[in-house]
Design a protein around this motif. Structure first.
Motif, PDB file in Angstrom:
ATOM      1  N   ARG B  38      31.779 107.216  91.746  1.00 14.57           N
ATOM      2  CA  ARG B  38      30.941 106.932  92.918  1.00 14.57           C
ATOM      3  C   ARG B  38      30.699 108.211  93.701  1.00 14.57           C
ATOM      4  O   ARG B  38      29.699 108.380  94.370  1.00 14.57           O
ATOM      5  N   ASN B  65      27.997 108.295  89.082  1.00 14.35           N
ATOM      6  CA  ASN B  65      27.837 107.372  87.961  1.00 14.35           C
ATOM      7  C   ASN B  65      26.397 107.252  87.448  1.00 14.35           C
ATOM      8  O   ASN B  65      26.180 107.348  86.230  1.00 14.35           O
ATOM      9  N   LEU B  87      28.421  97.412  89.770  1.00 10.27           N
ATOM     10  CA  LEU B  87      28.128  98.738  89.217  1.00 10.27           C
ATOM     11  C   LEU B  87      27.042  98.644  88.140  1.00 10.27           C
ATOM     12  O   LEU B  87      26.107  99.452  88.106  1.00 10.27           O
ATOM     13  N   GLN B  90      23.702  98.322  89.571  1.00  8.64           N
ATOM     14  CA  GLN B  90      23.262  99.613  90.114  1.00  8.64           C
ATOM     15  C   GLN B  90      22.814 100.558  88.991  1.00  8.64           C
ATOM     16  O   GLN B  90      21.816 101.272  89.118  1.00  8.64           O
TER      17      GLN B  90
END
Lengths: 232, 232
Positions: B38, B65, B87, B90
């Protein structure tokens, strides 16, 4: 009945490949074995086959499941999952107070016509936890032997695998570990509470899948733990 | 960017113990590694630590990431289960067509405040199957590395365990097995379809329980299969 006979091992469903294989190994280690079956004649035939393989000293007899159950306080369950609940209801009155029940059952999806490489979801979490619910109060259940190859057990070579024992009763864990350690090549390890049987049972399905894919008789070894974690 | 760089391994969540340990082992084997995090600064710090351990030749960089994801078509997911779905949403736009995603995630009950020796039930069957649902269409997912001890990976000794790879795409299985075999002491084995990840993930929880009970860094070995079942 001598002291030895009072601790005979009754293998319920002992005419199947896993039960017969375990009986062979324990009889070879000098244990007294009672093969249980729905059919007394089949049980006696399996007992005879084992005696003929091991020799005249082998203490192996055969009888119907309820009689086998009543004759021992150390029961090993090696029945297909689909027959387990009905059998336990039938056996319930015959189970002696203080008995230890060692459950090797795996809830394979094959029980309901699915694949042997998949498991069913069992309401209680695992076949062994279902067993714990179905035996009389005060009877201890340990889950063990789900990942030992019946084919290898039935042979003459030492095994090459670990047996993970799960139980809520330390005495049942101890008894199951001692039985596992009597099989040449097996190491026994305390796998914690009975609830962990849900993972150990599933490993059996994984191994069946690996056996089909890679043509073998898979087992597992635990690595990375201190030697004193194992009984052998 | 040379051919090697085009096949860099991006380790998403690579600053955690498992990700860092895998990065260390693969960098040592000569692979080009991108640590994703992150926080770009943390990723760069982890990359620097690895380079300082391995030497000046080590090809290890660090970035956020999404940038790590966009820089490689070989992604390894080593994030806690509770962060996995968010995640992946994203990252989705950053995942390159044709990428292979190797998922090491285990849905431990610790993700929701429970025990690390228990798993959560995941609607899709396993963390890896959830990942397969969340990546763009056409992206292959393989489940692997759930049962490799992060502590042992972070050390210098050879490992002593097998990596079971599950995927619905033979190419992804092959890639994951090759990566596993690059780690000294690891044997890789094809564990069949991605759905089997549900069993392999649960083994991680079992091993965590064994580690707590017996003080070690448990792994598993599969026994009883022919040698050609394994890649090493």
């Amino acid at each position: 009945m001598n002291a030895r006979m009072s601790r005979a091992i009754a293998i319920i469903g002992g005419t199947g490949p896993a039960g017969t294989g375990l009986a062979l190994r324990w009889a070879r280690a000098g244990e007294t074995i009672i093969i249980g079956s729905r059919d007394a004649a089949r049980a006696q035939k399996t007992a005879e086959t084992i005696r003929s393989r091991i020799g005249a000293d082998a203490q192996v007899s055969g009888m119907e499941n309820p009689a086998a159950c009543a004759a021992s306080d150390l029961l090993v369950l090696t029945v297909p999952f689909e027959g387990q609940a009905a059998l336990l209801k039938q056996l319930k009155p015959a189970i002696r107070p203080g008995s230890v029940v060692i459950d090797a059952t795996v809830p394979l999806a094959a029980s309901v016509g699915g694949r042997a490489s998949r498991t069913l979801g069992v309401w209680q979490g695992s076949a062994a936890q279902q067993t714990a619910e179905l035996v009389p109060k005060g009877i201890s259940v340990a889950a063990a032997f789900q990942n030992v190859s019946a084919d290898v057990l039935s042979g003459d070579e030492d095994l090459d695998c670990d047996v993970i024992v799960c139980s809520d009763d330390p005495n049942a864990t101890q008894v199951a570990m001692e039985l596992a350690a009597k099989i040449a090549g097996v190491r026994a390890i305390d796998g914690g509470k009975l609830e962990n049987a849900r993972i150990v049972e599933q490993i059996a399905a994984l191994l069946i899948g690996l056996n089909m894919r890679h043509k073998g008789h898979g087992g597992i070894r635990i690595t990375g733990l201190p030697d004193n974690a194992f009984m052998r």
